[in-house]
Design a protein around this motif. Structure first.
Motif, PDB file in Angstrom:
ATOM      1  N   PRO A 398      54.324  48.778  45.696  1.00 41.77           N
ATOM      2  CA  PRO A 398      53.671  48.033  44.617  1.00 41.77           C
ATOM      3  C   PRO A 398      52.153  48.112  44.634  1.00 41.77           C
ATOM      4  N   TYR A 399      51.555  48.323  45.803  1.00 38.82           N
ATOM      5  CA  TYR A 399      50.091  48.361  45.873  1.00 38.82           C
ATOM      6  C   TYR A 399      49.518  49.437  44.962  1.00 38.82           C
ATOM      7  N   TRP A 400      50.134  50.615  44.953  1.00 40.31           N
ATOM      8  CA  TRP A 400      49.597  51.720  44.150  1.00 40.31           C
ATOM      9  C   TRP A 400      49.720  51.425  42.656  1.00 40.31           C
ATOM     10  N   PHE A 401      50.822  50.788  42.243  1.00 35.79           N
ATOM     11  CA  PHE A 401      50.983  50.421  40.835  1.00 35.79           C
ATOM     12  C   PHE A 401      49.960  49.363  40.428  1.00 35.79           C
ATOM     13  N   ILE A 402      49.737  48.406  41.312  1.00 32.43           N
ATOM     14  CA  ILE A 402      48.777  47.329  41.019  1.00 32.43           C
ATOM     15  C   ILE A 402      47.378  47.894  40.838  1.00 32.43           C
ATOM     16  N   VAL A 403      46.974  48.778  41.745  1.00 29.13           N
ATOM     17  CA  VAL A 403      45.635  49.371  41.660  1.00 29.13           C
ATOM     18  C   VAL A 403      45.475  50.168  40.375  1.00 29.13           C
ATOM     19  N   ALA A 404      46.470  50.994  40.037  1.00 25.31           N
ATOM     20  CA  ALA A 404      46.387  51.834  38.843  1.00 25.31           C
ATOM     21  C   ALA A 404      46.277  50.994  37.578  1.00 25.31           C
ATOM     22  N   PHE A 405      47.100  49.944  37.469  1.00 26.89           N
ATOM     23  CA  PHE A 405      47.076  49.122  36.259  1.00 26.89           C
ATOM     24  C   PHE A 405      45.845  48.213  36.227  1.00 26.89           C
ATOM     25  N   ALA A 406      45.557  47.548  37.345  1.00 26.22           N
ATOM     26  CA  ALA A 406      44.460  46.576  37.369  1.00 26.22           C
ATOM     27  C   ALA A 406      43.123  47.233  37.059  1.00 26.22           C
ATOM     28  N   THR A 407      42.872  48.410  37.608  1.00 21.07           N
ATOM     29  CA  THR A 407      41.596  49.078  37.358  1.00 21.07           C
ATOM     30  C   THR A 407      41.597  49.806  36.019  1.00 21.07           C
ATOM     31  N   GLY A 408      42.747  50.411  35.655  1.00 18.27           N
ATOM     32  CA  GLY A 408      42.807  51.166  34.410  1.00 18.27           C
ATOM     33  C   GLY A 408      42.577  50.309  33.180  1.00 18.27           C
ATOM     34  N   VAL A 409      43.217  49.143  33.140  1.00 17.88           N
ATOM     35  CA  VAL A 409      43.038  48.227  32.004  1.00 17.88           C
ATOM     36  C   VAL A 409      41.864  47.298  32.250  1.00 17.88           C
ATOM     37  N   GLY A 410      41.650  46.900  33.500  1.00 19.88           N
ATOM     38  CA  GLY A 410      40.535  46.009  33.812  1.00 19.88           C
ATOM     39  C   GLY A 410      39.178  46.598  33.480  1.00 19.88           C
ATOM     40  N   GLY A 411      39.088  47.934  33.492  1.00 15.58           N
ATOM     41  CA  GLY A 411      37.826  48.559  33.112  1.00 15.58           C
ATOM     42  C   GLY A 411      37.418  48.291  31.684  1.00 15.58           C
ATOM     43  N   CYS A 412      38.364  47.848  30.844  1.00 19.62           N
ATOM     44  CA  CYS A 412      38.060  47.539  29.439  1.00 19.62           C
ATOM     45  C   CYS A 412      37.614  46.094  29.241  1.00 19.62           C
ATOM     46  N   LEU A 413      37.635  45.290  30.307  1.00 23.34           N
ATOM     47  CA  LEU A 413      37.168  43.907  30.164  1.00 23.34           C
ATOM     48  C   LEU A 413      35.716  43.870  29.725  1.00 23.34           C
ATOM     49  N   LEU A 414      34.935  44.836  30.173  1.00 22.32           N
ATOM     50  CA  LEU A 414      33.572  45.036  29.685  1.00 22.32           C
ATOM     51  C   LEU A 414      33.460  46.473  29.198  1.00 22.32           C
ATOM     52  N   LEU A 444      41.264  40.420  28.095  1.00 19.82           N
ATOM     53  CA  LEU A 444      41.665  39.605  29.242  1.00 19.82           C
ATOM     54  C   LEU A 444      43.072  39.047  29.063  1.00 19.82           C
ATOM     55  N   CYS A 445      43.386  38.604  27.842  1.00 24.47           N
ATOM     56  CA  CYS A 445      44.742  38.089  27.579  1.00 24.47           C
ATOM     57  C   CYS A 445      45.798  39.165  27.830  1.00 24.47           C
ATOM     58  N   GLY A 446      45.568  40.355  27.298  1.00 23.22           N
ATOM     59  CA  GLY A 446      46.522  41.444  27.490  1.00 23.22           C
ATOM     60  C   GLY A 446      46.617  41.870  28.940  1.00 23.22           C
ATOM     61  N   TRP A 447      45.478  41.903  29.634  1.00 20.79           N
ATOM     62  CA  TRP A 447      45.466  42.308  31.040  1.00 20.79           C
ATOM     63  C   TRP A 447      46.244  41.329  31.916  1.00 20.79           C
ATOM     64  N   LEU A 448      46.039  40.038  31.681  1.00 16.13           N
ATOM     65  CA  LEU A 448      46.750  39.016  32.464  1.00 16.13           C
ATOM     66  C   LEU A 448      48.251  39.055  32.185  1.00 16.13           C
ATOM     67  N   LEU A 449      48.621  39.225  30.922  1.00 13.88           N
ATOM     68  CA  LEU A 449      50.049  39.316  30.593  1.00 13.88           C
ATOM     69  C   LEU A 449      50.671  40.566  31.216  1.00 13.88           C
ATOM     70  N   GLY A 450      49.938  41.675  31.186  1.00  7.85           N
ATOM     71  CA  GLY A 450      50.437  42.893  31.811  1.00  7.85           C
ATOM     72  C   GLY A 450      50.614  42.734  33.312  1.00  7.85           C
ATOM     73  N   MET A 451      49.649  42.067  33.968  1.00  8.19           N
ATOM     74  CA  MET A 451      49.767  41.818  35.407  1.00  8.19           C
ATOM     75  C   MET A 451      50.965  40.922  35.690  1.00  8.19           C
ATOM     76  N   ALA A 452      51.201  39.938  34.822  1.00  5.82           N
ATOM     77  CA  ALA A 452      52.349  39.044  35.006  1.00  5.82           C
ATOM     78  C   ALA A 452      53.666  39.810  34.892  1.00  5.82           C
ATOM     79  N   ILE A 453      53.754  40.730  33.918  1.00  7.50           N
ATOM     80  CA  ILE A 453      54.972  41.535  33.755  1.00  7.50           C
ATOM     81  C   ILE A 453      55.161  42.453  34.950  1.00  7.50           C
ATOM     82  N   LEU A 454      54.090  43.061  35.432  1.00  8.60           N
ATOM     83  CA  LEU A 454      54.183  43.917  36.610  1.00  8.60           C
ATOM     84  C   LEU A 454      54.629  43.116  37.830  1.00  8.60           C
ATOM     85  N   PHE A 455      54.118  41.899  37.966  1.00 10.33           N
ATOM     86  CA  PHE A 455      54.525  41.027  39.067  1.00 10.33           C
ATOM     87  C   PHE A 455      56.025  40.724  38.981  1.00 10.33           C
TER      88      PHE A 455
END
Length: 462
Positions: A398-414, A444-455
């Motif tokens: 799961p660590y590799w999936f978390i890193v890929a999603f969190a940084t890939g979508v999180g980069g759009c927060l700004l 941020l809303c989409g990123w948090l929901l995506g993280m919740a689904i991944l979790f």
């Protein structure tokens, strides 16, 4: 010297994060970091080699006397070229996909998108552009795809406020589409090349979170668009200067280019060769098809006027240099041995991989998504190896999936978290304050929901 190399890395991260303020190009900073780090490493190479690679160096000497020259040869052959090859594999893949996009665009293979959105309905324009971006970025490089769509959007939407909203949605769609396949983003390519993930498993876990992270903010952005868009449709360009392909020929070229890249994961599983060889194979076949269809124009020397935007070419080259510089710089830091200490400290103080992912997502929006992703990957690999045998850091852990999603979508927060976002800022003259106020909360809303689904996915499959 370890402190100096690490300090250069941290200082480069600061410069990358403030690039929108200083005006210094991210790629220039990364390339400077990559070169100077290895220069410093080589100057004091004997200390690093004796502390980190004593047994390998003794075997390399085979009883001969150690000199400064043999140390440099050892570093070049056994350390430096390893990181060059790792980075070059990603850069070559980006070069292949950029060339594929150029051939397809020059032959009008993406004109069907304009045909789909012959309307002033904001919903249809927004969703057609973002859907095409999401799908194409999953196969092609997300930077090249987003730039292509931004240029297309800029040519038809005349209102700058409307372009700012739609352009932000396009960048988000490109990042979300790129993060759920191993060939759509540099992070996925890196994980796939290191065999930390497999293509099928990676996409199975990240597809639904990526779709949610794209759809939810896009719905919110759609609500801010007016009932009718300020659109100016231009006459279809005359293509006698570069192509005379009919519809079925363009569809065939699109199938060869896009469909061929979807075969790359199968190519890797069959041959165990680097993915960029598969991409180059697809490019060569598409090139032959292009010359066969356009041989009359080529023989008449009528293909001098190209339709590929220079901004797209420059952006792709900038991305390649940036990836090369960051990977070389981080390679020098890794060879000092300091990453193991950092990894142990993170596990003792943080420990939870979800907290690490959340922090990485926030940092990626401030610095750069790939920079933070390679930091997370390299730090974890320094402690657990390329892949652990079991647990969170095993292959498809799961660590590799978390890193890929969190940084890939999180980069759009700004908007400064990716080269795509910076390109949008320059193209539409968007200020960071406007993006923070109008777009960041939606992402941020989409990123948090995506993280919740991944979790939920990771928890259910444990």
């Amino acid at each position: 010297m370890t402190i100096i190399i690490v300090a250069m890395l941290v200082f480069s991260y600061v410069l990358i994060a403030t690039g929108h303020l200083t005006g210094v190009n991210k790629a220039a900073i990364a390339m400077f970091l990559g070169t100077i780090s290895w220069v410093v490493f080589v100057i004091w190479g004997d200390d690093f080699v004796q502390s980190q690679h004593a047994s390998e160096y003794a075997e390399y000497l085979a009883g001969a006397e150690s000199t400064s020259k043999t140390v440099k040869y050892f570093i070049y052959d056994h350390l430096f070229l390893t990181y060059v090859g790792r980075a070059a594999a990603i850069v070559m893949f980006l070069l292949a996909t950029m060339s594929i996009i150029e051939i397809l665009n020059n032959n009008g293979c993406f004109d069907f998108i304009n045909e789909w959105i012959r309307t002033r309905n904001p919903k249809r324009v927004l969703w057609t552009l973002t859907l095409a971006t999401f799908v194409l970025s999953a196969t092609l490089d997300n930077l090249a795809t987003s730039m292509l769509m931004l240029v297309m959007m800029h040519s038809i939407v005349k209102s700058r406020p409307q372009r700012m909203l739609i352009g932000s949605a396009i960048v988000l769609a490109a990042c979300c589409g790129g993060c759920f396949t191993v060939i759509g983003d540099c992070t996925g390519l890196l994980l796939w090349g290191d065999e930390a993930v497999t293509a099928t498993r990676f996409s199975a876990f990240l597809l639904l979170p990526a779709v949610v992270a794209w759809v939810v903010p896009t719905i919110l952005i759609n609500r801010e668009l007016p009932s009718r868009l300020d659109i100016e449709w231009t006459i279809a360009p005359f293509r006698g200067d570069d192509t005379r392909l009919n519809r079925w020929q363009r569809l065939l070229m699109l199938f060869v280019g896009i469909g061929g890249l979807w075969f790359v994961p199968t190519f890797l599983s069959l041959t165990r060769l680097s993915p960029f060889l598969g991409a180059l194979c697809v490019l060569s076949v598409l090139w032959v098809v292009n010359e066969a269809f356009n041989r009359k124009l080529m023989n008449a020397d009528q293909m001098s006027q190209r339709r590929f935007p220079r901004v797209l070419q420059y952006g792709a080259i900038q991305q390649m240099l940036f990836v090369m510089g960051i990977m070389l710089g981080f390679g020098a830091v890794a060879e000092t041995g300091v990453l193991t200490d950092i990894a142990e400290w993170i596990e003792q103080t943080v420990g939870n991989i979800w907290v690490i992912g959340a922090i990485s997502g926030v940092l990626s929006s401030c610095v750069d998504m790939f920079t933070i992703a390679i930091s997370d990957i390299s730090i974890a690999q320094s402690l657990h190896g390329i892949t652990a045998t079991a647990g969170d850091y095993a292959q498809n852990g799961p660590y590799w999936f978390i890193v890929a999603f969190a940084t890939g979508v999180g980069g759009c927060l700004l908007s400064v978290g990716s080269i795509c976002g910076i390109a949008l800022m320059k193209m539409e003259h968007i200020r960071l304050g406007w993006y923070v106020q109008r777009i960041a909360p939606k992402v941020l809303c989409g990123w948090l929901l995506g993280m919740a689904i991944l979790f939920a996915e990771v928890t259910l499959l444990k």
